[in-house]
Design an enzyme around this catalytic site. Structure first.
Site, short mmCIF file in Angstrom:
data_model
loop_
_atom_site.label_atom_id
_atom_site.label_comp_id
_atom_site.label_asym_id
_atom_site.label_seq_id
_atom_site.Cartn_x
_atom_site.Cartn_y
_atom_site.Cartn_z
CB SER A 43 1.22 -12.19 0.38
OG SER A 43 1.88 -10.79 0.05
CG HIS A 74 0.13 -10.72 -5.02
ND1 HIS A 74 -0.73 -10.03 -3.90
CD2 HIS A 74 1.13 -11.39 -3.87
CE1 HIS A 74 0.08 -9.81 -2.47
NE2 HIS A 74 0.83 -10.63 -2.60
CG HIS A 96 3.16 -5.36 -3.10
ND1 HIS A 96 2.30 -5.73 -3.94
CD2 HIS A 96 2.53 -5.79 -1.88
CE1 HIS A 96 1.33 -7.21 -3.29
NE2 HIS A 96 1.47 -6.51 -1.92
CE1 TYR A 98 7.04 -6.22 -4.20
CE2 TYR A 98 6.28 -5.59 -2.11
CZ TYR A 98 6.06 -6.90 -2.86
OH TYR A 98 4.94 -7.76 -2.89
CD GLU A 99 3.69 -6.12 -7.52
OE1 GLU A 99 3.36 -6.78 -8.63
OE2 GLU A 99 2.88 -4.77 -6.89
CB ALA A 126 1.17 -11.59 5.16
CG MET A 228 7.33 -5.42 2.17
SD MET A 228 7.96 -6.24 0.70
CE MET A 228 9.44 -6.79 1.97
CB SER A 229 0.64 -3.88 1.88
OG SER A 229 0.25 -5.00 2.55
CG ASN A 252 8.22 -13.18 9.01
OD1 ASN A 252 6.79 -12.69 8.43
ND2 ASN A 252 9.02 -11.69 8.76
CG HIS A 268 7.42 -14.96 -1.04
ND1 HIS A 268 6.31 -13.73 -0.79
CD2 HIS A 268 6.70 -14.86 -2.46
CE1 HIS A 268 5.33 -14.22 -0.89
NE2 HIS A 268 4.99 -14.62 -1.90
N1 HPA Z 1 9.45 -7.62 6.28
C1 HPA Z 1 8.22 -7.00 5.62
N2 HPA Z 1 7.30 -7.81 5.41
C2 HPA Z 1 7.05 -8.44 5.17
C3 HPA Z 1 7.24 -9.37 6.51
C4 HPA Z 1 8.35 -9.02 7.16
O1 HPA Z 1 8.71 -9.94 7.82
N3 HPA Z 1 6.87 -10.39 6.71
C5 HPA Z 1 5.82 -10.52 5.90
N4 HPA Z 1 5.23 -9.81 5.04
#
Ligand code: HPA
Length: 293
Positions: A43, A74, A96, A98-99, A126, A228-229, A252, A268
């Site tokens: 990301s 992406h 992903h 989740y998609e 990320a 998530m990847s 983050n 995001h």
């Molecule tokens: N959690 C899950 N996936 C992420 C996060 C997070 O805080 N930050 C970037 N991808």
């Protein structure tokens, strides 16, 4: 009308070996590059692909049978070319879970890369920082992962084993190649100093960010960062015998259960913003690493 792919579709079947061969053969017929290094851009880290010299790129939508990415940030292309004197292929945009893609579709590109001649995979992402010592902007060399969806049945290697790629039972104890990780740590310390970390990546399915109790659970089981990847791609790369190096950009701070109310929620925009702020450093780290492979 926009249709979201659904993993519960009964019509879809995993790729056969000859379908994967056909995708690789198509790409080979269209590019003059023979990459030995693959790079998956996470990301907001797609700028890595723009560093490639003598580039030839292919939109995912132009590659027969290739999945198409649906997330903003992406772009969705394969970029072949030269980086630090080596021939590479970058995935600018990944797929992903989740998609709504099944795991075998999320990981298809790794097998295509293998058939293109890729021996070493650099995976970037990320991630949220679970380790209280981590700050947004830190860079983490992945030393191991916890692949939560894989552990509960969403695993790309389940079902028929494609023996052309690897064996039925794949060890994961050495997945993140130690000598590449050492090289990454050295380069990272030189370029970003104390911001360079080493830790365990937890993969969750998303698309929600973690609740504070979920985050504390992930910390308890050894996670330093969460995303998530990456883990699905890594197990498929390990299955087919690639060397692997993983890099998380901590975008983050993840709120833990005892942090209390009123903490800023993960979002995001913040993830992309930190990506942008650190893009140049991530690009420098990856190019220097490619130079040492
Ligand atoms: N959690 C899950 N996936 C992420 C996060 C997070 O805080 N930050 C970037 N991808």
């Amino acid at each position: 009308m926009h249709m979201t792919p659904c993993r519960f579709s009964v019509a879809e079947q995993p790729y056969t070996y000859s379908e994967i061969e056909a995708i690789a053969a198509y790409l080979k017929s269209k590019t003059r590059h023979n990459p030995t290094i693959g790079i998956i851009c996470g990301s907001g880290l797609g700028g890595l692909a723009d560093q490639v010299d003598d580039a030839e790129d292919f939109d995912y939508s132009s590659i027969p049978k290739f999945p198409v990415s649906t997330v903003p940030g992406h772009a969705g292309k394969l970029v072949f070319g030269k980086l630090s004197g080596k021939t590479v292929v970058c995935m600018k945009g990944r797929f992903h879970f989740y998609e709504g893609y099944p795991m075998w579709k999320v990981t298809l590109p790794v097998r295509v890369l293998k058939l293109l001649g890729v021996q070493t995979l650099i995976v970037t992402n990320a991630a949220g920082g679970l380790n209280p010592a981590y700050k947004p902007g830190d860079v983490m060399a992945i030393k191991d992962h916890v692949f939560l969806p894989g552990m509960v049945g969403f695993h790309p290697l389940q079902g028929h084993n494609m023996h052309q790629f690897g064996e039925r039972f794949t060890p994961m104890s050495d997945a993140y190649t130690p000598k590449l990780r050492d090289a990454l740590l050295k380069i990272g310390k030189r370029l970003v100093g104390e911001s360079m970390k080493e830790g365990v990546y937890c993969m969750v399915s998303g698309p929600t960010y973690e609740s504070p109790s979920e985050a504390s659970y992930l910390r308890l089981i050894g996670g330093d960062a969460v995303g998530m990847s990456t883990a699905p791609e890594v197990v498929v790369a390990r299955h087919c015998g690639m060397q692997i190096v993983g890099i998380s950009l901590v975008t983050n701070k993840v709120i833990l259960a005892n942090d209390g109310d009123g903490q800023p929620a993960a979002n995001h925009a913040e993830v992309l913003e930190t990506g942008k702020r650190r893009a140049a450093d991530m690009e420098k780290i990856v190019s220097a690493l490619v130079g040492e492979i």
